[in-house]
Design a protein around this motif. Structure first.
Motif, PDB file in Angstrom:
ATOM      1  N   LEU A  68     -28.728 -58.434 -30.125  1.00 44.36           N
ATOM      2  CA  LEU A  68     -29.134 -59.822 -29.921  1.00 44.36           C
ATOM      3  C   LEU A  68     -28.575 -60.361 -28.605  1.00 44.36           C
ATOM      4  O   LEU A  68     -29.253 -61.097 -27.888  1.00 44.36           O
ATOM      5  CB  LEU A  68     -28.679 -60.689 -31.089  1.00 44.36           C
ATOM      6  CG  LEU A  68     -29.404 -60.442 -32.420  1.00 44.36           C
ATOM      7  CD1 LEU A  68     -28.708 -61.165 -33.569  1.00 44.36           C
ATOM      8  CD2 LEU A  68     -30.868 -60.858 -32.343  1.00 44.36           C
ATOM      9  N   ARG A  69     -27.334 -59.975 -28.273  1.00 38.74           N
ATOM     10  CA  ARG A  69     -26.728 -60.447 -27.022  1.00 38.74           C
ATOM     11  C   ARG A  69     -27.442 -59.869 -25.811  1.00 38.74           C
ATOM     12  O   ARG A  69     -27.660 -60.564 -24.830  1.00 38.74           O
ATOM     13  CB  ARG A  69     -25.236 -60.076 -26.971  1.00 38.74           C
ATOM     14  CG  ARG A  69     -24.405 -61.150 -27.625  1.00 38.74           C
ATOM     15  CD  ARG A  69     -22.918 -60.907 -27.506  1.00 38.74           C
ATOM     16  NE  ARG A  69     -22.326 -61.421 -28.731  1.00 38.74           N
ATOM     17  CZ  ARG A  69     -21.725 -60.690 -29.650  1.00 38.74           C
ATOM     18  NH1 ARG A  69     -21.570 -59.394 -29.475  1.00 38.74           N
ATOM     19  NH2 ARG A  69     -21.265 -61.247 -30.744  1.00 38.74           N
ATOM     20  N   ASP A  70     -27.849 -58.602 -25.915  1.00 42.05           N
ATOM     21  CA  ASP A  70     -28.593 -57.975 -24.813  1.00 42.05           C
ATOM     22  C   ASP A  70     -29.898 -58.707 -24.539  1.00 42.05           C
ATOM     23  O   ASP A  70     -30.435 -58.643 -23.433  1.00 42.05           O
ATOM     24  CB  ASP A  70     -28.957 -56.520 -25.178  1.00 42.05           C
ATOM     25  CG  ASP A  70     -27.731 -55.608 -25.071  1.00 42.05           C
ATOM     26  OD1 ASP A  70     -26.715 -56.059 -24.511  1.00 42.05           O
ATOM     27  OD2 ASP A  70     -27.809 -54.467 -25.558  1.00 42.05           O
ATOM     28  N   GLN A  71     -30.385 -59.369 -25.565  1.00 47.86           N
ATOM     29  CA  GLN A  71     -31.687 -60.020 -25.468  1.00 47.86           C
ATOM     30  C   GLN A  71     -31.641 -61.388 -24.842  1.00 47.86           C
ATOM     31  O   GLN A  71     -32.655 -61.936 -24.457  1.00 47.86           O
ATOM     32  CB  GLN A  71     -32.191 -60.222 -26.896  1.00 47.86           C
ATOM     33  CG  GLN A  71     -33.380 -59.412 -27.267  1.00 47.86           C
ATOM     34  CD  GLN A  71     -33.608 -59.542 -28.754  1.00 47.86           C
ATOM     35  OE1 GLN A  71     -33.603 -58.560 -29.454  1.00 47.86           O
ATOM     36  NE2 GLN A  71     -33.798 -60.753 -29.233  1.00 47.86           N
ATOM     37  N   LEU A  72     -30.426 -61.980 -24.833  1.00 49.61           N
ATOM     38  CA  LEU A  72     -30.316 -63.380 -24.379  1.00 49.61           C
ATOM     39  C   LEU A  72     -30.580 -63.505 -22.872  1.00 49.61           C
ATOM     40  O   LEU A  72     -30.340 -62.597 -22.109  1.00 49.61           O
ATOM     41  CB  LEU A  72     -28.926 -63.939 -24.720  1.00 49.61           C
ATOM     42  CG  LEU A  72     -28.653 -64.126 -26.215  1.00 49.61           C
ATOM     43  CD1 LEU A  72     -27.242 -64.654 -26.427  1.00 49.61           C
ATOM     44  CD2 LEU A  72     -29.664 -65.058 -26.877  1.00 49.61           C
TER      45      LEU A  72
END
Ligand code: C2E
Ligand code: CA
Ligand code: CA
Length: 282
Positions: free
Chosen positions: A278-282
């Motif tokens: 999810l963090r990679d997606q931000l």
């Protein structure tokens, strides 16, 4: 002598006996295990095929057994169905997954995934299902839109009216309903349009024939693309399960399938594995 050996074997098969003892032990100790917090939930992403975002996350229960180690759900879900403990265990999974979804909502806001929770047949017939779900969402402070419930065809189709009414109530509340392992049961396709369903999860068994290279199975491919068209005609989204290779993901994307779930994207794992994605997606 041989026949003799055989009949003795039938009377006392040590392996079979050990299996029976293990089954009995597991089912007898399950209620205490639930009290002692021996169960935990792994999470596996449902990934959008056009942009690779994590749309939802399926909650998959495991049992950290003090003696037998980590047990997969095939070892105990059926037993829990037989003894009826599935209702309490399922409620625990539901609460745990909703609490997790709430934490993700706090951290990721509009990028937070919904959680998708499996409902056993017995749970779908439980008269307290709707009030349990409503109470848990209230307690946790989670909007129903962040919850999906997965039911198999046999839990939904050809059942009495009551479970259907429960599903309708849940759907009206805003909870997403998905049909799990779609295509493996006796689907009544015409019936689908009358069901309060939002998503079809196409069973992983169809993915084997989905390969970009030679040797792909045209029948599997045709089945999947037909299911996708049908689902879209009915306004449903489609998630393909058991996606293991980039070629399968690519075929699914060209077929128009909405989302994929499988080892190619991510294995089931603890919440922090999902958080890294999810963090990679931000
Ligand atoms: P399911 O609902 O069809 O869940 C998907 C299963 O496929 C999971 O097995 C998952 O680990 C596995 N899987 C994921 N990606 C791949 C892949 O790319 N290839 C292959 N071959 N398999 C993949 P798992 O975790 O062992 O769960 C097995 C079944 O146990 C689930 O099948 C579901 O029916 C049941 N289950 C799991 N958690 C719960 C629960 O909380 N409640 C209920 N009632 N049933 C549950
Ligand atoms: Ca499932
Ligand atoms: Ca499934």
């Amino acid at each position: 002598a041989k026949a003799d050996g055989k009949s003795r074997w039938a009377l006392y098969d040590p392996e079979r006996n050990a299996r029976e003892v293990a089954r009995f032990t597991l089912s007898a100790t399950m209620p205490a295990a639930l009290e002692r917090d021996e169960f935990y939930v792994d999470y596996q992403p449902l990934v959008g095929l056009h942009d690779g975002t994590v749309l939802g996350v399926e909650a998959l229960v495991r049992w950290q057994h003090p003696e037998f180690g980590r047990l997969a759900p095939d070892r105990f879900i059926e037993l829990a169905e037989e003894t009826g403990l599935i209702v309490a265990l399922g409620r625990w999974v539901l609460r745990t997954a909703c609490q997790q979804a709430r934490r993700w909502l706090d951290e990721f806001g509009k990028h937070a995934p919904f959680v998708s929770v499996n409902l056993a047949v017995r749970q779908s017939r439980d008269p307290d299902l709707v009030s349990d779900v409503r109470r848990i969402l209230d307690e946790v402070g989670l909007s129903p839109h962040h919850l999906q419930l997965e039911l198999t065809e046999s839990a939904i189709m050809g059942t009495a009216d009551e479970p259907l009414e429960a599903l309708r109530a849940l759907s009206d509340m805003g909870v997403r309903i998905a049909i799990d392992d779609f295509g493996t049961g006796y689907s009544n396709l015409a019936y689908l349009r009358h069901l309060p369903v939002h998503e079809l999860k196409v069973a992983g068994s169809f993915m084997e024939g989905l390969r970009a290279e030679e040797g792909a199975d045209p029948v599997d491919e045709q089945i999947v693309s037909t299911l996708v068209s049908l689902a879209h005609a009915l306004g449903l989204t489609v998630t393909a399960e058991g996606v293991e290779t980039p070629a399968q993901a690519e075929r699914l994307r060209t077929i128009g399938c909405d989302a994929g779930q499988g080892w190619f994207f991510a294995r089931p794992g603890p919440p922090d594995a999902v958080e890294r994605l999810l963090r990679d997606q931000l």
